[in-house]
Design a protein around this motif. Sequence first.
Motif, PDB file in Angstrom:
ATOM      1  N   GLU A   1      -1.821 -12.453 -11.111  1.00 55.50           N
ATOM      2  CA  GLU A   1      -1.850 -11.113 -11.677  1.00 55.50           C
ATOM      3  C   GLU A   1      -1.212 -10.103 -10.721  1.00 55.50           C
ATOM      4  O   GLU A   1      -1.471 -10.120  -9.531  1.00 55.50           O
ATOM      5  CB  GLU A   1      -3.301 -10.709 -11.944  1.00 55.50           C
ATOM      6  CG  GLU A   1      -3.461  -9.381 -12.649  1.00 55.50           C
ATOM      7  CD  GLU A   1      -4.913  -9.094 -12.984  1.00 55.50           C
ATOM      8  OE1 GLU A   1      -5.160  -8.592 -14.091  1.00 55.50           O
ATOM      9  OE2 GLU A   1      -5.800  -9.378 -12.140  1.00 55.50           O
ATOM     10  N   GLY A   2      -0.380  -9.212 -11.254  1.00 54.29           N
ATOM     11  CA  GLY A   2       0.229  -8.175 -10.439  1.00 54.29           C
ATOM     12  C   GLY A   2       1.554  -7.730 -11.053  1.00 54.29           C
ATOM     13  O   GLY A   2       1.925  -8.196 -12.120  1.00 54.29           O
ATOM     14  N   ARG A   3       2.271  -6.825 -10.361  1.00 55.33           N
ATOM     15  CA  ARG A   3       1.739  -6.069  -9.243  1.00 55.33           C
ATOM     16  C   ARG A   3       0.613  -5.169  -9.708  1.00 55.33           C
ATOM     17  O   ARG A   3       0.687  -4.563 -10.769  1.00 55.33           O
ATOM     18  CB  ARG A   3       2.807  -5.195  -8.607  1.00 55.33           C
ATOM     19  CG  ARG A   3       3.917  -5.925  -7.881  1.00 55.33           C
ATOM     20  CD  ARG A   3       4.842  -4.886  -7.236  1.00 55.33           C
ATOM     21  NE  ARG A   3       5.999  -5.524  -6.641  1.00 55.33           N
ATOM     22  CZ  ARG A   3       6.963  -4.846  -6.032  1.00 55.33           C
ATOM     23  NH1 ARG A   3       6.884  -3.529  -5.950  1.00 55.33           N
ATOM     24  NH2 ARG A   3       8.005  -5.480  -5.514  1.00 55.33           N
ATOM     25  N   ASP A   4      -0.348  -5.023  -8.812  1.00 54.28           N
ATOM     26  CA  ASP A   4      -1.513  -4.207  -9.122  1.00 54.28           C
ATOM     27  C   ASP A   4      -2.060  -3.675  -7.803  1.00 54.28           C
ATOM     28  O   ASP A   4      -2.185  -4.427  -6.830  1.00 54.28           O
ATOM     29  CB  ASP A   4      -2.561  -5.064  -9.832  1.00 54.28           C
ATOM     30  CG  ASP A   4      -3.695  -4.240 -10.413  1.00 54.28           C
ATOM     31  OD1 ASP A   4      -4.367  -3.535  -9.620  1.00 54.28           O
ATOM     32  OD2 ASP A   4      -3.944  -4.320 -11.619  1.00 54.28           O
TER      33      ASP A   4
ATOM     34  N   ILE B   1       0.834  -1.205   0.000  1.00 55.33           N
ATOM     35  CA  ILE B   1       0.000   0.000   0.000  1.00 55.33           C
ATOM     36  C   ILE B   1       0.871   1.258   0.000  1.00 55.33           C
ATOM     37  O   ILE B   1       0.595   2.223  -0.723  1.00 55.33           O
ATOM     38  CB  ILE B   1      -0.936  -0.009   1.212  1.00 55.33           C
ATOM     39  CG1 ILE B   1      -1.907  -1.198   1.116  1.00 55.33           C
ATOM     40  CG2 ILE B   1      -1.705   1.307   1.326  1.00 55.33           C
ATOM     41  CD1 ILE B   1      -2.725  -1.437   2.359  1.00 55.33           C
ATOM     42  N   ALA B   2       1.942   1.240   0.765  1.00 58.79           N
ATOM     43  CA  ALA B   2       2.771   2.440   0.929  1.00 58.79           C
ATOM     44  C   ALA B   2       3.395   2.903  -0.373  1.00 58.79           C
ATOM     45  O   ALA B   2       3.495   4.114  -0.622  1.00 58.79           O
ATOM     46  CB  ALA B   2       3.865   2.173   1.961  1.00 58.79           C
ATOM     47  N   ASP B   3       3.823   1.969  -1.233  1.00 63.36           N
ATOM     48  CA  ASP B   3       4.475   2.394  -2.467  1.00 63.36           C
ATOM     49  C   ASP B   3       3.516   2.493  -3.647  1.00 63.36           C
ATOM     50  O   ASP B   3       3.911   2.852  -4.760  1.00 63.36           O
ATOM     51  CB  ASP B   3       5.667   1.497  -2.810  1.00 63.36           C
ATOM     52  CG  ASP B   3       5.294   0.057  -3.130  1.00 63.36           C
ATOM     53  OD1 ASP B   3       4.102  -0.225  -3.369  1.00 63.36           O
ATOM     54  OD2 ASP B   3       6.204  -0.793  -3.155  1.00 63.36           O
ATOM     55  N   GLY B   4       2.244   2.157  -3.396  1.00 62.98           N
ATOM     56  CA  GLY B   4       1.222   2.328  -4.404  1.00 62.98           C
ATOM     57  C   GLY B   4       1.211   1.319  -5.525  1.00 62.98           C
ATOM     58  O   GLY B   4       0.379   1.406  -6.436  1.00 62.98           O
ATOM     59  N   THR B   5       2.120   0.319  -5.461  1.00 67.50           N
ATOM     60  CA  THR B   5       2.186  -0.645  -6.564  1.00 67.50           C
ATOM     61  C   THR B   5       1.401  -1.920  -6.307  1.00 67.50           C
ATOM     62  O   THR B   5       1.234  -2.740  -7.198  1.00 67.50           O
ATOM     63  CB  THR B   5       3.647  -1.027  -6.886  1.00 67.50           C
ATOM     64  OG1 THR B   5       4.209  -1.731  -5.772  1.00 67.50           O
ATOM     65  CG2 THR B   5       4.476   0.205  -7.186  1.00 67.50           C
ATOM     66  N   GLY B   6       0.947  -2.126  -5.057  1.00 68.82           N
ATOM     67  CA  GLY B   6       0.136  -3.286  -4.737  1.00 68.82           C
ATOM     68  C   GLY B   6       0.921  -4.570  -4.660  1.00 68.82           C
ATOM     69  O   GLY B   6       2.146  -4.579  -4.487  1.00 68.82           O
ATOM     70  N   GLY B   7       0.186  -5.674  -4.780  1.00 68.10           N
ATOM     71  CA  GLY B   7       0.790  -7.001  -4.717  1.00 68.10           C
ATOM     72  C   GLY B   7       0.326  -7.835  -5.895  1.00 68.10           C
ATOM     73  O   GLY B   7       0.035  -7.321  -6.972  1.00 68.10           O
TER      74      GLY B   7
END
Length: 341
Positions: free
Chosen positions: A144-147, A119-125
């Motif tokens: 699927e990801g990173r999203d 969440i902190a870097d905005g790129t998701g998992g």
Amino acid sequence: MPFRRRLVIVSAALALAGCAALATAPPGPADAPVVQTNSLGMRFVRIPAGEFLMGSEEPAASLARDFPQLPPERFYELADEGPVHRVRITRAFWMGQHEVTVGQFRRFLERSGYVPESIADGTGGYGWRAGYDPAHSPRGDAFEGRDPRYAWNAPGFVQGEDHPVVNVSWNDAQALADWLSRTEGRRYRLPTEAEWEYACRAGTRTRYHTGDDPSSLRGAAKVFDQRTAGHWPQWKAMALPADSGFAFTAPVGSGAPNAWGLYDMHGNAWEWVADWYGEDYYARSPARDPTGPAEGTVRVRRGGSWHTWPFYARAAYRNWNAPDTRYTLVGMRLVREEEGP
């Protein structure tokens, strides 16, 4: 692609006859594990000091015989499991009886204010999505990801508060351990790779703490089974011939524990350990309390997951990822150090 292994050549097999006697004997049937619970509701089991034989040098021929569904080249990618070497764990420690759960991780975030990397870097998992086709993704990832739609609380499938938290990075695990240490005044950390295998084996020298036969995992491990294969029919031949009742993660402790009272040491979620990965580290590992290479680029994870073929859930199997990896199969289990001198 988060899950990567380098092709290496397996070393000569080591004759292990009689070596099981070197392992610390597990408690008898009447010996209940000593358990303590911390401020987040995590239960810890006291693991005694002792010594064991770490790693595996099983010949490719015997692996191919018992895992005939796998491509033969898979059995020549395991040199980092050897050489088998004697390790002495000199101090008892407290191992998480279960993998850290969604609910426990949620309470940590609420009380600490920590923001997970996904969440902190905005790129998701990474996450599961019906209809996602790895063949049409840039790197062929199984998920699927990173999203940003995927994170520790959104792996793409439903989890209860008692399921193992996934999509957490090594750095997230360190943050949890550091916060608990400050809050409770006792040192928490990730287990070393040696502590993890010692605790997993619980006095055994077999492929799994349940035995050598993959079918022995029935009722003790949530790995890639017939229920999970319903979503990946192309890999049905690799599935454990059992149905756990869960296609994805299962509640922690759903199966039987090992002899030291630890659950899910095989399967459910890969578990980060403290060590940097070193392909040839076992050849130079100290005999007492090894902690892995002094530096590296990727951290070790152990144990396999709900999506892992039984072959890769063996006690000796090693894999790794970058510390900021957050993946829908990877979680954690903590250690609390023994108090006193």
